[in-house]
Design a protein around this motif. Structure first.
Motif, PDB file in Angstrom:
ATOM      1  N   ALA A   1      -5.552   1.946  -0.027  1.00  0.00           N
ATOM      2  CA  ALA A   1      -6.670   1.427   0.737  1.00  0.00           C
ATOM      3  C   ALA A   1      -6.315  -0.124   1.012  1.00  0.00           C
TER       4      ALA A   1
ATOM      5  N   ARG B   1      -3.744   2.023   9.519  1.00  0.00           N
ATOM      6  CA  ARG B   1      -3.681   3.289   9.945  1.00  0.00           C
ATOM      7  C   ARG B   1      -2.311   3.989  10.141  1.00  0.00           C
TER       8      ARG B   1
ATOM      9  N   CYS C   1       0.822  -1.142  -0.139  1.00  0.00           N
ATOM     10  CA  CYS C   1      -0.034   0.039  -0.021  1.00  0.00           C
ATOM     11  C   CYS C   1       0.863   1.030   0.048  1.00  0.00           C
TER      12      CYS C   1
ATOM     13  N   ASN D   1      -2.142   6.871   0.660  1.00  0.00           N
ATOM     14  CA  ASN D   1      -2.575   7.145  -0.718  1.00  0.00           C
ATOM     15  C   ASN D   1      -3.465   5.790  -0.712  1.00  0.00           C
TER      16      ASN D   1
ATOM     17  N   ARG E   1      -6.340   4.137   3.829  1.00  0.00           N
ATOM     18  CA  ARG E   1      -7.473   4.103   4.308  1.00  0.00           C
ATOM     19  C   ARG E   1      -8.269   2.475   4.461  1.00  0.00           C
TER      20      ARG E   1
ATOM     21  N   ALA F   1     -12.286   1.293  -4.445  1.00  0.00           N
ATOM     22  CA  ALA F   1     -11.179   1.909  -3.582  1.00  0.00           C
ATOM     23  C   ALA F   1      -9.873   1.830  -4.025  1.00  0.00           C
TER      24      ALA F   1
ATOM     25  N   VAL G   1     -11.502   0.418   4.082  1.00  0.00           N
ATOM     26  CA  VAL G   1     -12.808   0.389   3.637  1.00  0.00           C
ATOM     27  C   VAL G   1     -13.568  -0.955   4.153  1.00  0.00           C
TER      28      VAL G   1
END
Ligand SMILES: *Cc1c(COP(=O)(O)O)cnc(C)c1O
Length: 360
Positions: free
Chosen positions: A99, A115, A93, A97, A120, A147, A122
């Motif tokens: 998810a 986190r 990831c 930016n 992000r 996403a 979802v």
């Protein structure tokens, strides 16, 4: 069949990581290349700990691969599967930016690692059906595509939901996301489930990663030994993102001992005990007036809803029994998670809960 390296962060594809003193394959008798002490510590009798450990001991990797049904090149060992989760998030990831997709209620570390990495989360909640939680695979696939998520975290058997996922459905999800995301199947509790491991999908789906651990069924939580099983090319990338010496030598020795034939035979019989106690508790708990629902479990715990979870928690604590409060999780405002203990411990749980007053 796509190459999972395409799913690795673009800025890390050619990243070689730290080259430790151990990573150079050289021969010699006098080792003066790693700034180690020349004499053991007084506390370290035979000097087993004087040197930095092998980053990925071949004996351990071979043993774990045999245990989980993969090639050694498809496995990386680390400090618990917690480290595996972190490595996957960091390697795949893009910070700030990317998810990931989770399916709540689920293990908290997926969201924590995301986190911490600025990624992000979802969430596609599991759906409740009677005494099971079911995954909405179509919604998970849609959410991951929408996403541009690089990781989908599934947990089977689920923690805390307890249920095992359908391998056919997981396989279809891998197909859908082949060029988009790695599907992670966290099998921390697989030894307690009567189900085929998602490791068996690896030959067909290079975009699957399976997490296994010695912390639960193998009773070695303190040794911190977990594994990621994935395509060998992806494992190579994870290795380059990992700390130089992730596995303390005493923990490796303990793990090898725990995986010898004698220890494994004992582990199997202890698992069988846990399974019969799980059946007993799953039958007995619903008979108690305070219990509202007991979810089907393929793991070594039961998720239980109560009419008054606070009273149940109080009664257990008064009897000296500590269980996991799940009320902070969405949809579980009345639920506790109870680990299956020894028969005498489970008797105490039943006795304590039998005393819970029931509101009229
Ligand atoms: C306990 C647990 C882990 C953590 O395992 P370690 O190997 O001890 O880090 C991972 N995933 C789930 C779902 C767990 O419940």
């Amino acid at each position: 069949m796509s190459n999972p390296i395409d799913l690795v962060r673009a800025d890390l594809r050619d990243f070689s990581g730290y080259r430790s003193a151990r990573s150079e394959k050289v021969q010699g008798q006098v080792w003066l290349n790693a700034n180690e002490a020349s004499v053991p510590n007084a506390a370290d009798g035979e000097g087993r700990l004087r040197r930095y450990p092998d980053p990925q001991p071949e004996a351990l990797r071979t043993r774990l691969a045999a245990l989980y049904g993969c090639e050694p090149s498809q496995l990386i060992a680390g400090r618990g599967s917690d480290e595996g989760i972190d490595l996957l998030v960091r390697a795949l990831c893009e910070p700030g930016n990317g998810a990931v997709v989770t399916t709540s209620p689920t293990f908290g570390m997926y969201a924590i690692c995301a986190r911490l990495h600025g990624v992000r989360v979802v969430d596609v909640p599991l759906r409740e059906a009677g005494n099971e939680f079911v995954c909405d695979y179509a919604a998970v696939g849609d959410a991951a595509l929408a996403a541009s998520a690089r990781l989908v975290f599934l947990c089977s058997p689920g923690n805390p939901s307890g249920g095992a996922l359908s391998l056919d459905a997981v396989s279809d999800l891998c197909t859908l996301l082949a060029d988009h995301a790695v599907v992670v199947v966290d099998e921390a509790y697989a030894e307690f489930a009567n189900a085929r491991s998602a490791v068996s999908l690896l030959d067909v789906h290079p975009n699957i990663a399976v997490l296994r651990t010695l912390s639960k069924a193998h009773a070695l939580a303190g040794a911190r030994i977990g594994s990621v099983i994935a395509d060998a090319r992806l494992i190579e990338v994870l290795r380059r993102c990992q700390a130089p010496y992730p596995l303390p030598a005493p923990c490796v020795d303990m793990a090898l001992h725990a995986l010898d034939d004698t220890s494994q035979a004992r582990t199997r019989s202890l698992i069988a005990n846990t399974l019969s106690e799980r059946v007993r508790l799953a039958n007995q708990l619903p008979l108690l007036a305070s219990v509202r629902n007991v979810y089907t479990s393929a793991a070594n715990f039961l998720l239980v809803r109560f009419d008054d979870a606070q009273s149940a928690l109080d009664a257990l604590l008064a009897a000296g029994i500590v269980v996991r409060d799940m009320r902070h999780l969405p949809g579980l405002h009345d639920a506790l998670r109870i680990t299956i203990g020894r028969p005498d411990e489970n008797d105490r749980v039943l006795a304590a809960l039998a005393n819970v007053a029931v509101a009229a």
